[in-house]
Motif scaffolding. Structure first.
Motif, short mmCIF file in Angstrom:
data_model
loop_
_atom_site.label_atom_id
_atom_site.label_comp_id
_atom_site.label_asym_id
_atom_site.label_seq_id
_atom_site.Cartn_x
_atom_site.Cartn_y
_atom_site.Cartn_z
N PRO A 57 0.84 -1.21 0.00
CA PRO A 57 0.00 0.00 0.00
C PRO A 57 0.87 1.25 0.00
O PRO A 57 1.84 1.35 0.75
N VAL A 58 0.52 2.21 -0.87
CA VAL A 58 1.26 3.47 -0.98
C VAL A 58 0.41 4.55 -0.32
O VAL A 58 -0.76 4.72 -0.67
N VAL A 59 1.01 5.26 0.62
CA VAL A 59 0.29 6.33 1.31
C VAL A 59 1.02 7.65 1.12
O VAL A 59 2.21 7.68 0.86
N GLY A 71 -0.63 14.97 -3.44
CA GLY A 71 0.23 15.72 -4.35
C GLY A 71 0.88 14.75 -5.31
O GLY A 71 1.76 14.02 -4.93
N GLU A 72 0.42 14.75 -6.53
CA GLU A 72 0.97 13.81 -7.51
C GLU A 72 2.41 14.19 -7.78
O GLU A 72 2.70 15.27 -8.26
N SER A 73 3.29 13.32 -7.41
CA SER A 73 4.71 13.57 -7.59
C SER A 73 5.06 13.44 -9.07
O SER A 73 4.60 12.54 -9.75
N ASP A 74 5.85 14.39 -9.55
CA ASP A 74 6.29 14.33 -10.94
C ASP A 74 7.19 13.11 -11.13
O ASP A 74 7.26 12.54 -12.20
N GLY A 76 7.25 10.21 -9.28
CA GLY A 76 6.69 8.89 -9.00
C GLY A 76 7.60 8.04 -8.14
O GLY A 76 7.79 6.86 -8.42
N LYS A 77 8.16 8.63 -7.08
CA LYS A 77 9.05 7.86 -6.21
C LYS A 77 8.29 7.39 -4.98
O LYS A 77 7.48 8.11 -4.42
N CYS A 78 8.60 6.16 -4.58
CA CYS A 78 8.00 5.60 -3.37
C CYS A 78 9.12 5.05 -2.50
O CYS A 78 10.01 4.36 -2.99
N LEU A 79 9.06 5.37 -1.23
CA LEU A 79 10.01 4.84 -0.27
C LEU A 79 9.36 3.65 0.43
O LEU A 79 8.35 3.81 1.11
N ILE A 80 9.92 2.47 0.20
CA ILE A 80 9.40 1.25 0.81
C ILE A 80 10.00 1.14 2.22
O ILE A 80 11.21 1.21 2.38
N LEU A 81 9.12 0.98 3.21
CA LEU A 81 9.56 0.90 4.60
C LEU A 81 9.14 -0.42 5.22
O LEU A 81 8.04 -0.92 4.95
N HIS A 82 10.00 -0.96 6.08
CA HIS A 82 9.60 -2.07 6.94
C HIS A 82 8.62 -1.50 7.95
O HIS A 82 8.80 -0.39 8.44
N THR A 83 7.58 -2.24 8.28
CA THR A 83 6.62 -1.73 9.26
C THR A 83 7.13 -1.97 10.67
O THR A 83 7.98 -2.83 10.90
N VAL A 84 6.59 -1.19 11.60
CA VAL A 84 6.99 -1.33 13.01
C VAL A 84 6.02 -2.23 13.76
O VAL A 84 6.32 -2.69 14.84
N SER A 85 4.84 -2.47 13.16
CA SER A 85 3.87 -3.36 13.81
C SER A 85 4.20 -4.80 13.45
O SER A 85 5.00 -5.06 12.56
N THR A 86 3.57 -5.71 14.13
CA THR A 86 3.86 -7.13 13.90
C THR A 86 2.76 -7.82 13.11
O THR A 86 2.57 -9.02 13.23
N PRO A 88 1.23 -9.74 10.30
CA PRO A 88 1.79 -10.55 9.22
C PRO A 88 1.31 -10.11 7.84
O PRO A 88 2.02 -10.26 6.85
N SER A 89 0.13 -9.50 7.76
CA SER A 89 -0.40 -9.08 6.46
C SER A 89 0.18 -7.74 6.00
O SER A 89 -0.11 -7.29 4.90
N LEU A 90 0.99 -7.11 6.85
CA LEU A 90 1.50 -5.78 6.51
C LEU A 90 3.00 -5.67 6.85
O LEU A 90 3.38 -4.97 7.77
N PRO A 91 3.86 -6.39 6.09
CA PRO A 91 5.29 -6.32 6.40
C PRO A 91 5.95 -5.04 5.90
O PRO A 91 6.98 -4.63 6.41
N PHE A 92 5.33 -4.39 4.88
CA PHE A 92 5.90 -3.18 4.30
C PHE A 92 4.79 -2.18 4.00
O PHE A 92 3.65 -2.56 3.74
N ILE A 93 5.17 -0.89 4.00
CA ILE A 93 4.31 0.16 3.46
C ILE A 93 5.20 1.02 2.57
O ILE A 93 6.43 0.96 2.66
N ALA A 94 4.57 1.81 1.72
CA ALA A 94 5.33 2.72 0.86
C ALA A 94 4.81 4.14 1.07
O ALA A 94 3.60 4.34 1.18
N LEU A 95 5.74 5.08 1.15
CA LEU A 95 5.37 6.49 1.26
C LEU A 95 5.71 7.18 -0.05
O LEU A 95 6.78 6.97 -0.61
N ARG A 96 4.81 8.03 -0.52
CA ARG A 96 5.06 8.82 -1.72
C ARG A 96 6.06 9.93 -1.34
O ARG A 96 5.81 10.68 -0.41
#
Length: 165
Positions: A57-59, A71-74, A76-86, A88-96
Motif C-alpha cells: 500500500p502506498v500512502v 500531491g501527484e509527484s512528478d 513517481g518515487k515511493c520509499l518502501i519501509l519495513h513496518t513497526v507493527s507485527t 503478518p499481512s503488513l510487512p511493508f508500506i510505501a510512502l510517496r
C-alpha cells in the motif's frame, strides 16, 4: 562525571510534496522510482505498488492528514519501509516521496520542537521538529499502519464476499 553519551540515530530526511519527513534509516527497504500504481478506493491509500512479488500500500502523509489532495509527484518515487507493527499481512508500506534521500545523525539535542504553522494536529504526525533549520515531520508509523491494517481487513472482507456471491 560525564553523562553517558547516547548514540546518534542514523536517520533519513525525505521530501514530501510539502515539507519533509524524518525516519530511522533501519526502516528503509528501498527507494523505488516509477512503477505503476494499481488504484485504490480507500481514502489515505493512493494505490498499490507491485514490489518483489508483493502488493504494497502506498500512502501520502499529506492526503492522510487531509492537508490537500494527494500531491501527484512528478517523479513517481515511493520509499518502501519495513513496518513497526507485527501484523503478518503488513510487512511493508510505501510512502510517496520526492527527490533523493539525505541522511542525518540525530542526537538528543539535534531536534527542536517546532509548532509554527501547525494549526491543526494531524493524528499521523508524532512530532513537528526542526533539524538543521529544516521543518520536518516525524510520522506516527503505528497510527498509519493501524489505518492500513483496517483497509487491508476491509479489502479481504470485500474479496471474500465477492467470492461468496
Amino acid at each position: 562525571m560525564n553523562p553517558i553519551q547516547q548514540p546518534a540515530i542514523k536517520s533519513l530526511i525525505v521530501r514530501l510534496h510539502k515539507g519533509s519527513l524524518i525516519l530511522p534509516v533501519n526502516l528503509m527497504a528501498e527507494l523505488v522510482t516509477g512503477g505503476e500504481l494499481t488504484p485504490s478506493e480507500h481514502p489515505g491509500v493512493e494505490g498499490w505498488l507491485q514490489w518483489r512479488n508483493r502488493q504494497i500500500p502506498v500512502v501520502s502523509l499529506e492526503s492522510l492528514c487531509m492537508q490537500e489532495e494527494a500531491g501527484e509527484s512528478d517523479e513517481g518515487k515511493c520509499l518502501i519501509l519495513h513496518t513497526v507493527s507485527t501484523l503478518p499481512s503488513l510487512p511493508f508500506i510505501a510512502l510517496r516521496v520526492q527527490g533523493g534521500l539525505n541522511t542525518l545523525d540525530i542526537l538528543p539535542d539535534t531536534l527542536r520542537d517546532d509548532h509554527s504553522g501547525n494549526v491543526q494536529r494531524c493524528p499521523y504526525v508524532a512530532r513537528q521538529v526542526r533539524a538543521s533549520h529544516l521543518l520536518c515531520f516525524i510520522p506516527d508509523l503505528p497510527a498509519i499502519e493501524a489505518v492500513l491494517a483496517e483497509v487491508l481487513q476491509l479489502t479481504a472482507e470485500q474479496s471474500e464476499s465477492a467470492l461468496l456471491e
